[in-house]
Design a protein around this motif. Structure first.
Motif, PDB file in Angstrom:
ATOM      1  N   VAL A 147      38.943  10.734  23.627  1.00 16.36           N
ATOM      2  CA  VAL A 147      37.719  10.713  24.421  1.00 16.36           C
ATOM      3  C   VAL A 147      37.964  11.516  25.701  1.00 16.36           C
ATOM      4  CG1 VAL A 147      36.096   9.247  25.663  1.00 16.36           C
ATOM      5  CG2 VAL A 147      37.095   8.455  23.505  1.00 16.36           C
ATOM      6  N   SER A 148      37.049  12.418  25.991  1.00 17.43           N
ATOM      7  CA  SER A 148      37.197  13.182  27.234  1.00 17.43           C
ATOM      8  C   SER A 148      36.017  12.907  28.159  1.00 17.43           C
ATOM      9  CB  SER A 148      37.318  14.681  26.952  1.00 17.43           C
ATOM     10  OG  SER A 148      36.152  15.168  26.337  1.00 17.43           O
ATOM     11  N   GLN A 149      36.298  12.982  29.443  1.00 16.90           N
ATOM     12  CA  GLN A 149      35.264  12.727  30.450  1.00 16.90           C
ATOM     13  C   GLN A 149      35.346  13.818  31.524  1.00 16.90           C
ATOM     14  OE1 GLN A 149      36.211   8.059  30.624  1.00 16.90           O
ATOM     15  NE2 GLN A 149      34.352   8.615  31.761  1.00 16.90           N
ATOM     16  N   THR A 150      34.174  14.269  31.913  1.00 23.51           N
ATOM     17  CA  THR A 150      34.106  15.266  32.979  1.00 23.51           C
ATOM     18  C   THR A 150      33.008  14.903  33.966  1.00 23.51           C
ATOM     19  OG1 THR A 150      32.651  16.622  31.579  1.00 23.51           O
ATOM     20  CG2 THR A 150      35.005  17.185  31.622  1.00 23.51           C
ATOM     21  N   PRO A 151      33.206  15.225  35.251  1.00 24.30           N
ATOM     22  CA  PRO A 151      34.468  15.697  35.833  1.00 24.30           C
ATOM     23  C   PRO A 151      35.487  14.562  35.940  1.00 24.30           C
ATOM     24  CG  PRO A 151      32.892  15.262  37.563  1.00 24.30           C
ATOM     25  CD  PRO A 151      32.161  15.016  36.264  1.00 24.30           C
ATOM     26  N   SER A 152      36.702  14.885  36.279  1.00 20.35           N
ATOM     27  CA  SER A 152      37.692  13.831  36.470  1.00 20.35           C
ATOM     28  C   SER A 152      37.486  13.159  37.825  1.00 20.35           C
ATOM     29  CB  SER A 152      39.106  14.389  36.360  1.00 20.35           C
ATOM     30  OG  SER A 152      39.285  15.466  37.268  1.00 20.35           O
ATOM     31  N   GLU A 180      25.674  13.185  37.652  1.00 21.67           N
ATOM     32  CA  GLU A 180      25.748  13.035  36.199  1.00 21.67           C
ATOM     33  C   GLU A 180      27.217  13.022  35.794  1.00 21.67           C
ATOM     34  OE1 GLU A 180      21.623  15.181  34.616  1.00 21.67           O
ATOM     35  OE2 GLU A 180      23.582  16.013  34.088  1.00 21.67           O
ATOM     36  N   LEU A 181      27.566  12.067  34.952  1.00 22.76           N
ATOM     37  CA  LEU A 181      28.925  11.959  34.440  1.00 22.76           C
ATOM     38  C   LEU A 181      28.858  12.107  32.924  1.00 22.76           C
ATOM     39  CD1 LEU A 181      30.004   8.785  36.491  1.00 22.76           C
ATOM     40  CD2 LEU A 181      30.034  11.184  37.204  1.00 22.76           C
ATOM     41  N   ARG A 182      29.763  12.904  32.375  1.00 25.18           N
ATOM     42  CA  ARG A 182      29.699  13.237  30.955  1.00 25.18           C
ATOM     43  C   ARG A 182      30.834  12.588  30.178  1.00 25.18           C
ATOM     44  NH1 ARG A 182      28.241  18.221  27.629  1.00 25.18           N
ATOM     45  NH2 ARG A 182      29.813  18.271  25.970  1.00 25.18           N
ATOM     46  N   CYS A 183      30.515  12.185  28.946  1.00 31.18           N
ATOM     47  CA  CYS A 183      31.517  11.616  28.053  1.00 31.18           C
ATOM     48  C   CYS A 183      31.422  12.296  26.694  1.00 31.18           C
ATOM     49  CB  CYS A 183      31.291  10.111  27.886  1.00 31.18           C
ATOM     50  SG  CYS A 183      32.340   9.348  26.611  1.00 31.18           S
ATOM     51  N   GLU A 218      21.937  13.193  20.923  1.00 28.43           N
ATOM     52  CA  GLU A 218      22.281  13.628  19.562  1.00 28.43           C
ATOM     53  C   GLU A 218      23.323  12.719  18.923  1.00 28.43           C
ATOM     54  OE1 GLU A 218      23.325  17.745  19.871  1.00 28.43           O
ATOM     55  OE2 GLU A 218      21.303  18.353  20.480  1.00 28.43           O
ATOM     56  N   GLY A 219      23.551  11.586  19.518  1.00 29.15           N
ATOM     57  CA  GLY A 219      24.473  10.622  18.936  1.00 29.15           C
ATOM     58  C   GLY A 219      25.935  10.974  19.104  1.00 29.15           C
ATOM     59  N   SER A 220      26.195  11.924  20.009  1.00 33.18           N
ATOM     60  CA  SER A 220      27.590  12.289  20.260  1.00 33.18           C
ATOM     61  C   SER A 220      27.867  12.199  21.761  1.00 33.18           C
ATOM     62  CB  SER A 220      27.880  13.683  19.725  1.00 33.18           C
ATOM     63  OG  SER A 220      29.219  14.063  20.013  1.00 33.18           O
ATOM     64  N   VAL A 221      27.712  13.306  22.470  1.00 30.34           N
ATOM     65  CA  VAL A 221      27.953  13.334  23.922  1.00 30.34           C
ATOM     66  C   VAL A 221      26.980  12.397  24.634  1.00 30.34           C
ATOM     67  CG1 VAL A 221      27.822  14.792  25.974  1.00 30.34           C
ATOM     68  CG2 VAL A 221      28.874  15.661  23.866  1.00 30.34           C
ATOM     69  N   SER A 222      27.474  11.734  25.663  1.00 40.02           N
ATOM     70  CA  SER A 222      26.617  10.872  26.469  1.00 40.02           C
ATOM     71  C   SER A 222      26.731  11.270  27.930  1.00 40.02           C
ATOM     72  CB  SER A 222      27.024   9.410  26.293  1.00 40.02           C
ATOM     73  OG  SER A 222      26.243   8.561  27.130  1.00 40.02           O
ATOM     74  N   THR A 223      25.642  11.072  28.658  1.00 37.82           N
ATOM     75  CA  THR A 223      25.617  11.355  30.092  1.00 37.82           C
ATOM     76  C   THR A 223      25.156  10.105  30.829  1.00 37.82           C
ATOM     77  OG1 THR A 223      25.035  13.664  29.657  1.00 37.82           O
ATOM     78  CG2 THR A 223      24.750  12.864  31.906  1.00 37.82           C
ATOM     79  N   LEU A 224      25.922   9.695  31.796  1.00 36.09           N
ATOM     80  CA  LEU A 224      25.535   8.598  32.685  1.00 36.09           C
ATOM     81  C   LEU A 224      24.962   9.230  33.948  1.00 36.09           C
ATOM     82  CD1 LEU A 224      25.573   5.521  33.327  1.00 36.09           C
ATOM     83  CD2 LEU A 224      27.812   5.894  34.377  1.00 36.09           C
ATOM     84  N   LYS A 225      23.768   8.806  34.308  1.00 37.57           N
ATOM     85  CA  LYS A 225      23.075   9.409  35.439  1.00 37.57           C
ATOM     86  C   LYS A 225      22.871   8.353  36.517  1.00 37.57           C
ATOM     87  CE  LYS A 225      20.646  12.336  32.127  1.00 37.57           C
ATOM     88  NZ  LYS A 225      19.426  13.130  31.854  1.00 37.57           N
ATOM     89  N   CYS A 283      34.482   5.704  29.851  1.00 35.71           N
ATOM     90  CA  CYS A 283      33.735   5.811  28.609  1.00 35.71           C
ATOM     91  C   CYS A 283      34.679   5.449  27.465  1.00 35.71           C
ATOM     92  CB  CYS A 283      33.217   7.235  28.450  1.00 35.71           C
ATOM     93  SG  CYS A 283      32.393   7.559  26.893  1.00 35.71           S
ATOM     94  N   ALA A 284      34.169   4.788  26.459  1.00 33.34           N
ATOM     95  CA  ALA A 284      34.958   4.458  25.274  1.00 33.34           C
ATOM     96  C   ALA A 284      34.122   4.701  24.031  1.00 33.34           C
ATOM     97  CB  ALA A 284      35.412   2.999  25.329  1.00 33.34           C
TER      98      ALA A 284
END
Lengths: 109, 115
Positions: free
Chosen positions: B4-9, B20-23, B71-78, B92-93
């Motif tokens: 699992v990757s998250q950006t930015p660190s 916005e935080l991306r997972c 799209e059921g893959s990448v998620s964004t927390l706003k 994110c998990a």
């Protein structure tokens, strides 16, 4: 959610076994007992889980009391890389992970 | 394989700004979770997705927080109108599916600091 009680901290010497206890006296019959650990500056990682029987995997063993009100995570030979916060989490089907404060394990070389 | 990757660190922002935080979950994992962790505390659940839909958003603290997974893959927390109390590590998990039997795989987290 089942309430858990864990010691705030424990200390172990390197290469020795470590027994990390957890009390979960309000656990429901369908709850699995999960253990996660969190190394410094990292996200949590899964360690092991079980329902009633004792469980072993490459990382650890899990001993579950017969009444399921407590469990013990066993690290057979602690290494410096095992220094982390260990969380015991009862979990059933449609509930999220509920983390308590866990046990901070220090390993002394 | 890729975890699992998250950006930015790390993200530093000013009070009142939008972030916005991306997972990026593990490929093929249908379940995705967001947690946040304050200093000295265990992670706290925010929201869970099964596929594209939010199956449980009971952990979102208020309506300034919103998450999508179109799209059921990448998620964004706003997070809108950030406050100093929002400062935390956002984790994110992902999991193959949601059950008691499947482990959750966590990313390294995004450290959010609101000045």
């Amino acid at each position: 959610d089942a309430k858990t009680t864990q010691p705030n901290s424990m200390e172990s010497n390197e290469e020795e076994p470590v027994h990390l206890p957890c009390n979960h006296s309000t656990i429901s019959g369908t709850d699995y007992i999960h253990w996660y650990r969190q190394l410094p500056s990292q996200g949590p990682e899964y360690v092991i889980h079980g329902l009633t029987s004792n469980v072993n995997n490459r990382m650890a063993s899990l001993a579950i009391a017969e009444d399921r009100k407590s469990s013990t995570l066993i690290l057979h030979r602690a290494t410096l890389r095992d220094a982390a916060v260990y969380y015991c989490i009862p979990l059933s089907g449609n509930t999220p992970l509920v983390f308590g404060k866990g046990t901070r394990l220090s390993v002394i070389a | 394989g890729a975890g699992v990757s998250q950006t930015p660190s790390n993200k530093v922002t000013e009070k009142g700004k939008y972030v916005e935080l991306r997972c990026d979950p593990i490929s093929g994992h249908t379940a995705l979770y967001w947690y946040r962790q304050s200093l000295g505390q265990g992670p706290e659940f925010l929201i869970y997705f099964q596929g594209t839909g939010a199956a449980d958003d009971s952990g979102l603290p208020n309506d300034r927080f919103f998450a999508v997974r179109p799209e059921g893959s990448v998620s964004t927390l706003k997070i809108q109108r950030t406050e100093r109390g929002d400062s935390a590590v956002y984790l994110c998990a992902s999991s193959p599916k949601r059950s008691s039997y499947n482990e959750q795989f966590f990313g390294p987290g995004t450290r959010l600091t609101v000045l």
